[in-house]
Design a protein around this motif. Structure first.
Motif, PDB file in Angstrom:
ATOM      1  N   VAL A 113       0.845  -1.184   0.095  1.00 25.40           N
ATOM      2  CA  VAL A 113       0.034   0.099  -0.026  1.00 25.40           C
ATOM      3  C   VAL A 113       0.841   1.235  -0.015  1.00 25.40           C
ATOM      4  CG1 VAL A 113      -1.933  -1.136   1.191  1.00 25.40           C
ATOM      5  CG2 VAL A 113       0.015  -0.047   2.653  1.00 25.40           C
ATOM      6  N   GLU A 114       2.279   1.164   0.192  1.00 21.81           N
ATOM      7  CA  GLU A 114       3.029   2.352   0.165  1.00 21.81           C
ATOM      8  C   GLU A 114       4.493   2.009   0.009  1.00 21.81           C
ATOM      9  OE1 GLU A 114       3.515   6.494   2.932  1.00 21.81           O
ATOM     10  OE2 GLU A 114       2.247   4.812   3.763  1.00 21.81           O
ATOM     11  N   VAL A 129      -7.644   1.995  -6.827  1.00 18.65           N
ATOM     12  CA  VAL A 129      -8.559   1.239  -5.466  1.00 18.65           C
ATOM     13  C   VAL A 129      -7.382   0.328  -4.729  1.00 18.65           C
ATOM     14  CG1 VAL A 129     -10.630   0.463  -4.384  1.00 18.65           C
ATOM     15  CG2 VAL A 129     -10.604   1.729  -6.183  1.00 18.65           C
ATOM     16  N   ILE A 130      -7.033   0.892  -3.720  1.00 17.68           N
ATOM     17  CA  ILE A 130      -5.942  -0.101  -2.823  1.00 17.68           C
ATOM     18  C   ILE A 130      -6.082   0.102  -1.369  1.00 17.68           C
ATOM     19  CG2 ILE A 130      -4.303   0.619  -4.779  1.00 17.68           C
ATOM     20  CD1 ILE A 130      -2.805   2.363  -2.806  1.00 17.68           C
ATOM     21  N   GLY A 131      -5.466  -0.701  -0.724  1.00 14.37           N
ATOM     22  CA  GLY A 131      -5.457  -0.849   0.728  1.00 14.37           C
ATOM     23  C   GLY A 131      -6.733  -0.978   1.283  1.00 14.37           C
ATOM     24  N   ARG A 190      -9.895  -0.699  -0.829  1.00 15.53           N
ATOM     25  CA  ARG A 190     -10.199  -2.017  -1.501  1.00 15.53           C
ATOM     26  C   ARG A 190     -10.652  -3.315  -0.645  1.00 15.53           C
ATOM     27  NH1 ARG A 190      -5.881  -5.026  -5.633  1.00 15.53           N
ATOM     28  NH2 ARG A 190      -4.775  -5.763  -3.554  1.00 15.53           N
ATOM     29  N   LYS A 191     -10.131  -3.139   0.660  1.00  7.66           N
ATOM     30  CA  LYS A 191     -10.762  -4.121   1.696  1.00  7.66           C
ATOM     31  C   LYS A 191     -12.270  -3.926   1.916  1.00  7.66           C
ATOM     32  CE  LYS A 191      -6.940  -6.639   2.472  1.00  7.66           C
ATOM     33  NZ  LYS A 191      -6.783  -7.869   2.274  1.00  7.66           N
ATOM     34  N   ILE A 192     -12.534  -2.509   1.927  1.00  6.51           N
ATOM     35  CA  ILE A 192     -13.916  -2.063   2.214  1.00  6.51           C
ATOM     36  C   ILE A 192     -14.541  -2.564   1.060  1.00  6.51           C
ATOM     37  CG2 ILE A 192     -15.355  -0.056   2.854  1.00  6.51           C
ATOM     38  CD1 ILE A 192     -12.991   1.101   4.183  1.00  6.51           C
ATOM     39  N   ALA A 193     -14.317  -2.278  -0.142  1.00  4.87           N
ATOM     40  CA  ALA A 193     -15.026  -2.359  -1.358  1.00  4.87           C
ATOM     41  C   ALA A 193     -15.408  -4.041  -1.580  1.00  4.87           C
ATOM     42  CB  ALA A 193     -14.314  -1.910  -2.588  1.00  4.87           C
ATOM     43  N   GLU A 194     -14.482  -4.691  -1.441  1.00  6.23           N
ATOM     44  CA  GLU A 194     -14.620  -6.144  -1.405  1.00  6.23           C
ATOM     45  C   GLU A 194     -15.616  -6.543  -0.274  1.00  6.23           C
ATOM     46  OE1 GLU A 194     -10.693  -7.864  -0.784  1.00  6.23           O
ATOM     47  OE2 GLU A 194     -10.251  -7.333  -2.880  1.00  6.23           O
ATOM     48  N   LYS A 195     -15.502  -6.114   0.660  1.00  2.86           N
ATOM     49  CA  LYS A 195     -16.549  -6.455   2.006  1.00  2.86           C
ATOM     50  C   LYS A 195     -17.786  -6.071   1.554  1.00  2.86           C
ATOM     51  CE  LYS A 195     -16.601  -7.894   6.465  1.00  2.86           C
ATOM     52  NZ  LYS A 195     -16.016  -9.160   7.104  1.00  2.86           N
ATOM     53  N   GLY A 203      -0.490  -1.421  -4.643  1.00  6.10           N
ATOM     54  CA  GLY A 203      -1.570  -2.082  -5.098  1.00  6.10           C
ATOM     55  C   GLY A 203      -1.594  -3.688  -5.442  1.00  6.10           C
ATOM     56  N   ASP A 204      -0.375  -3.960  -5.571  1.00 12.29           N
ATOM     57  CA  ASP A 204       0.005  -5.149  -5.995  1.00 12.29           C
ATOM     58  C   ASP A 204       0.132  -6.298  -4.738  1.00 12.29           C
ATOM     59  OD1 ASP A 204       0.543  -4.575  -8.410  1.00 12.29           O
ATOM     60  OD2 ASP A 204       2.818  -4.645  -8.524  1.00 12.29           O
ATOM     61  N   VAL A 205      -0.454  -7.491  -4.642  1.00 12.71           N
ATOM     62  CA  VAL A 205      -0.762  -8.289  -3.881  1.00 12.71           C
ATOM     63  C   VAL A 205       0.559  -9.303  -3.894  1.00 12.71           C
ATOM     64  CG1 VAL A 205      -1.989 -10.148  -2.740  1.00 12.71           C
ATOM     65  CG2 VAL A 205      -3.148  -8.175  -3.861  1.00 12.71           C
ATOM     66  N   VAL A 206       1.170  -9.307  -2.853  1.00 13.26           N
ATOM     67  CA  VAL A 206       2.628  -9.976  -3.036  1.00 13.26           C
ATOM     68  C   VAL A 206       2.582 -11.192  -1.922  1.00 13.26           C
ATOM     69  CG1 VAL A 206       5.310  -9.707  -2.611  1.00 13.26           C
ATOM     70  CG2 VAL A 206       3.957  -7.714  -3.531  1.00 13.26           C
ATOM     71  N   ALA A 207       3.118 -12.245  -2.435  1.00 14.63           N
ATOM     72  CA  ALA A 207       3.140 -13.563  -1.623  1.00 14.63           C
ATOM     73  C   ALA A 207       4.273 -13.522  -0.745  1.00 14.63           C
ATOM     74  CB  ALA A 207       3.297 -14.755  -2.643  1.00 14.63           C
TER      75      ALA A 207
END
Length: 442
Positions: A21-22, A217-219, A222-227, A65-69
């Motif tokens: 996110v940053e 839409v990140i961080g 994005r969590k709120i949007a998905e929820k 915004g990338d999801v990193v394993a």
């Protein structure tokens, strides 16, 4: 010199990936040991990643915004030492303990010695000169030039092609404000006049804004949007609204605050609502539940863990007051304040932001007349608080001023019937309108 590879750390038990996110650094930055490199988010908890060594940033392995394993390469640093390239070995980490501050001496491959300031100066000398700005402007830029109106006697400035178009269209160019240099009329000005008519000339100070911002839409957002998307797509909501006369409750709250001990927080209406919910849930325990719709199982909880929707600078969070059934009015208020402050400061833990069994949402003085709250999935109920206003209420013989507040509450209609939802809200209404009953044990 050597290299040190920093991988995405394990940010929590059972977490397989995290969202970046940053970035606190960019390529070319010199960083010290323990300096913050990045921030990642998982499950509404933000984790900051520090640098384990001193070094210079050579490469960044992800974009915001990338999801990193977990365990994936995240950032590569150049560090002091002659071991060559490495990926976080002990040797490189030990060698990297040598400072890499601005102004320190850097050993070169040919034995020469330069300071970091000298390197920066050389890079500045070798950088290409800035390109001059072209005088020609795009149509989009010209459209934002303030238009120039023409007087009746002044001859408008326009090219022969524009004059021909205007003559064929039967348009007097003196009616068209020009946005080109020195008020020159452009093809865009003529097109706008032909499209919109003379009103363009009557409002020379108004210009079109065709800009578009592309915001990723990140961080937390994005969590709120998905929820919210999950809740609305999977839960058939039923919303029930009832008005509550809170005049007596407000009188009691004011009196308690006036005589409270210094070690107690100021009471809002929420602790009273929490205690009323605990009593209502004791009579209807099916409201204090979560629904696993994939397994087809309703988990009915004994403990009342009340989520409090809280607006923060980063977005909406839901800290949880656990075991409200075991807390008195003041304890509810104290825990509520503590969690709200932690959430707004970004210090709330994952445990404090999860595990709720029923939620309260309130917009305070901005609460409006009616809202349609979205259920906090996988719960089955949410209680919405609207603002308190003074309204005239008929008492049987006359109108009297009363402090009124609406409760807008939503329920999962797969699990909760409308009749049960109404009984639940009416029980809360009764307790709030006769607040002494909140303190009476059954």
């Amino acid at each position: 010199m050597g290299e040190h590879l920093i991988k995405m750390p394990d940010v929590g038990e059972g977490i397989a990936e995290a969202e970046l996110v940053e970035w606190h650094v960019k390529v070319g930055d010199l960083v010290r040991e323990d300096a913050l490199l990045a921030a990642v988010m998982t499950d509404k908890a933000t984790v900051e990643i520090p640098s384990p060594v001193n070094g210079e940033v050579l490469w960044l392995g992800a974009e915001i915004g990338d999801v990193v394993a977990i365990g994936s390469p995240l950032i590569r640093l150049q560090v002091a030492g002659g071991e060559g390239a490495s990926s976080g070995s002990d040797k490189t980490e030990k060698a990297a303990e040598a400072p890499a501050r601005s102004g320190e001496i850097e050993a070169q491959g040919d034995g020469a010695v330069r300071t970091s300031e000298a390197i920066i100066e050389q890079q500045a000398r070798e950088a290409p000169p800035p390109r001059p700005v072209e005088a020609k402007q795009s149509p989009a830029v010209r459209m934002h030039r303030p238009p120039v109106a023409h007087t009746d006697n002044a001859k408008p400035i326009a090219s022969p092609a524009i004059r021909l178009r205007a003559r064929e269209a039967g348009v007097d160019l003196r009616q068209i404000p020009g946005t080109g240099p020195a008020g020159r009329i452009t093809h865009e000005d003529l097109d706008a006049f032909l499209t919109h008519g003379p009103q363009v000339a009557r409002a020379p100070g108004l210009i079109q804004d065709t800009s578009v911002q592309h915001i990723k839409v990140i961080g937390l957002r994005r969590k709120i949007a998905e929820k919210m998307a999950t809740a609305k797509s999977r839960i058939p909501h039923i919303t029930y609204v009832e008005e509550v006369d809170v005049t007596a409750l407000e009188d009691l709250r004011t009196a308690l605050n006036a005589k409270k001990r210094t070690d107690r927080p100021k009471l809002t209406i929420l602790p009273f609502l929490m205690r009323a919910m605990v009593k209502a849930i004791a009579e209807q325990p099916n409201l204090n539940a979560t629904y696993d719709d994939e397994a087809g199982i309703v988990h009915q909880h004994g403990g009342v863990h009340i989520g409090i929707a809280t607006q923060t600078g980063s977005g909406l969070m839901v800290p949880v007051v656990r075991h409200a059934e075991a807390r008195d009015l003041w304890d509810c208020a104290m825990e509520l304040n503590r969690l709200a402050e932690a959430a707004k400061a970004g210090l709330a833990t994952r445990e404090e932001l999860g595990g709720s069994t029923i939620t309260i949402t309130s917009l305070g003085a901005m609460g409006g007349i009616v809202t349609t709250p979205v259920i906090n999935h996988p719960e089955v109920a949410i209680i919405g608080v609207n603002k308190i206003v003074v309204r005239p209420v008929w008492d049987g013989s006359t109108f009297i001023p009363r402090k009124m507040m609406n409760l807008s509450s939503s329920f999962d209609h797969r699990i909760i019937d409308g009749w049960d939802a109404a009984i639940f809200v009416q029980r809360i209404k009764t307790l709030l309108e006769a607040p002494a009953m909140i303190f009476v044990e059954a």
